[in-house]
Write an enzyme that holds these catalytic residues in place. Structure first.
Site, mmCIF file in Angstrom:
data_model
loop_
_atom_site.group_PDB
_atom_site.id
_atom_site.type_symbol
_atom_site.label_atom_id
_atom_site.label_comp_id
_atom_site.label_asym_id
_atom_site.label_seq_id
_atom_site.Cartn_x
_atom_site.Cartn_y
_atom_site.Cartn_z
ATOM 1 C CE LYS A 1 -2.152 1.607 3.829
ATOM 2 N NZ LYS A 1 -1.876 3.045 3.851
ATOM 3 C CE LYS B 1 -7.229 6.301 4.853
ATOM 4 N NZ LYS B 1 -5.772 6.063 4.711
ATOM 5 C CB ALA C 1 -12.872 12.577 0.537
ATOM 6 C CB ILE D 1 -16.752 16.711 -7.085
ATOM 7 C CG1 ILE D 1 -15.545 17.126 -7.940
ATOM 8 C CG2 ILE D 1 -17.158 17.811 -6.119
ATOM 9 C CD1 ILE D 1 -15.858 18.227 -8.951
ATOM 10 N N PRO D 2 -17.216 13.671 -7.882
ATOM 11 C CG PRO D 2 -19.338 12.770 -8.282
ATOM 12 C CD PRO D 2 -18.660 13.951 -7.673
ATOM 13 C CB ILE E 1 -2.000 -4.965 12.337
ATOM 14 C CG1 ILE E 1 -3.383 -5.233 11.724
ATOM 15 C CG2 ILE E 1 -1.358 -6.241 12.874
ATOM 16 C CD1 ILE E 1 -4.455 -5.687 12.686
ATOM 17 N N GLY F 1 2.267 -1.566 8.805
ATOM 18 C CA GLY F 1 3.325 -0.650 8.412
ATOM 19 C C GLY F 1 4.526 -0.749 9.328
ATOM 20 N NE ARG F 2 3.311 3.478 12.813
ATOM 21 C CZ ARG F 2 2.485 4.192 13.582
ATOM 22 N NH1 ARG F 2 2.991 5.115 14.380
ATOM 23 N NH2 ARG F 2 1.179 3.999 13.542
HETATM 24 P P1 BMP Z 1 1.032 1.414 10.848
HETATM 25 O O1 BMP Z 1 0.893 -0.125 10.783
HETATM 26 O O2 BMP Z 1 2.434 1.871 10.766
HETATM 27 O O3 BMP Z 1 0.240 2.014 11.963
HETATM 28 O O4 BMP Z 1 0.379 1.966 9.470
HETATM 29 C C1 BMP Z 1 -0.975 1.890 9.224
HETATM 30 C C2 BMP Z 1 -1.284 2.317 7.812
HETATM 31 O O5 BMP Z 1 -2.675 2.194 7.576
HETATM 32 C C3 BMP Z 1 -0.923 3.763 7.496
HETATM 33 O O6 BMP Z 1 -0.527 3.816 6.137
HETATM 34 C C4 BMP Z 1 -2.233 4.512 7.676
HETATM 35 O O7 BMP Z 1 -2.318 5.649 6.859
HETATM 36 C C5 BMP Z 1 -3.251 3.457 7.245
HETATM 37 N N1 BMP Z 1 -4.567 3.557 7.890
HETATM 38 C C6 BMP Z 1 -4.713 3.550 9.267
HETATM 39 O O8 BMP Z 1 -3.731 3.455 10.010
HETATM 40 N N2 BMP Z 1 -5.972 3.647 9.803
HETATM 41 C C7 BMP Z 1 -7.086 3.741 9.040
HETATM 42 O O9 BMP Z 1 -8.184 3.790 9.579
HETATM 43 C C8 BMP Z 1 -6.949 3.730 7.648
HETATM 44 C C9 BMP Z 1 -5.681 3.632 7.087
HETATM 45 O O10 BMP Z 1 -5.541 3.593 5.775
#
Ligand code: BMP
Length: 215
Positions: free
Chosen positions: A33, A61, A63, A65-66, A168, A189-190
């Site tokens: 992603k 993400k 958000a 106008i179409p 997560i 991610g992290r």
């Molecule tokens: P991390 O595992 O490092 O917390 O990253 C989470 C990722 O998911 C980030 O790219 C964040 O923008 C995205 N994200 C989120 O954390 N919460 C949401 O509700 C929606 C997301 O896309």
């Protein structure tokens, strides 16, 4: 090989670190992603370069106008994206524009988020957003992996649609709880890219998920 249930949130900024992470982890992931940060710095071409290693989901993400949503989704598709993330709250016409922008793109609608602010406005409209996104023809949903009850609620009303769940690791959720509460794939991610050995962490996560599915 069993398909991975992990989507890597590749929220890094340097091209070398982004590409080496994709090269090293790509075949053990379900998808990568990327967000505006990576495409702003490196251009939309980064989508194509990453897609040589994994499916790519553009987390834009949307958000708007179409017309504007469709324009951005079209550019993502032209550059080889497999999937795209849109906000559901902008309304059915805006979501539908993303769906109709390209039949090559899998569209995921955000119907609840992992952070506290999600309860201020978004979470009061989950059912409506799921229903209207379904009618707009989305492929799946983004739902919080660190909020099992909310996730299970979304699962119960989304039928067979795919759910991808962030939150997560760094935000407190764990992969098995998310999968057991309705996620099809977890977004991490992290917990992966900041670890000393990202590939081992990913492989361990894949094994844990695989073993749990075998139980
Ligand atoms: P991390 O595992 O490092 O917390 O990253 C989470 C990722 O998911 C980030 O790219 C964040 O923008 C995205 N994200 C989120 O954390 N919460 C949401 O509700 C929606 C997301 O896309």
């Amino acid at each position: 090989m069993v398909e991975s249930r992990v989507i890597l949130a590749l929220d890094l900024t340097g091209e070398d670190e982004i590409m080496s992470m994709a090269r090293d982890l790509g075949k053990d992931l379900f998808a990568i992603k990327v967000s505006w940060a990576q495409t702003m710095i490196h251009g939309a071409g980064i989508i194509r370069r990453l897609s040589e290693h994994s499916k790519v989901i553009c987390d834009f993400k949307l958000a708007d106008i179409p017309k504007t949503n469709a324009q951005i989704a079209g550019i993502a598709a032209e550059h080889g994206a497999w999937g795209i993330i849109t906000q559901a709250f902008a309304g059915t016409d805006s979501v539908k524009a993303v769906v109709e922008a390209s039949d090559k793109l899998k569209v995921f609608a955000v119907v609840s988020m992992t952070h506290g602010g999600s309860s201020q406005y978004i979470d009061g409209h989950i059912e409506d957003m799921v229903r209207d996104s379904l009618s707009a023809g989305v492929y799946g949903f983004v739902a919080p992996g660190n909020k099992p009850e909310t996730l299970a609620r979304i699962r119960s009303i989304s039928g067979p649609k795919k759910i991808i769940s962030p939150g997560i690791g760094a935000q407190g959720g764990d992969p098995l709880t998310a999968l057991r509460n309705g996620a099809d794939y977890v977004i991490v991610g992290r917990a992966i890219y900041q670890s000393h050995d990202p590939l081992s962490v990913l492989k361990r996560m894949n094994r844990t998920v695989h073993d749990a599915q075998m139980e």
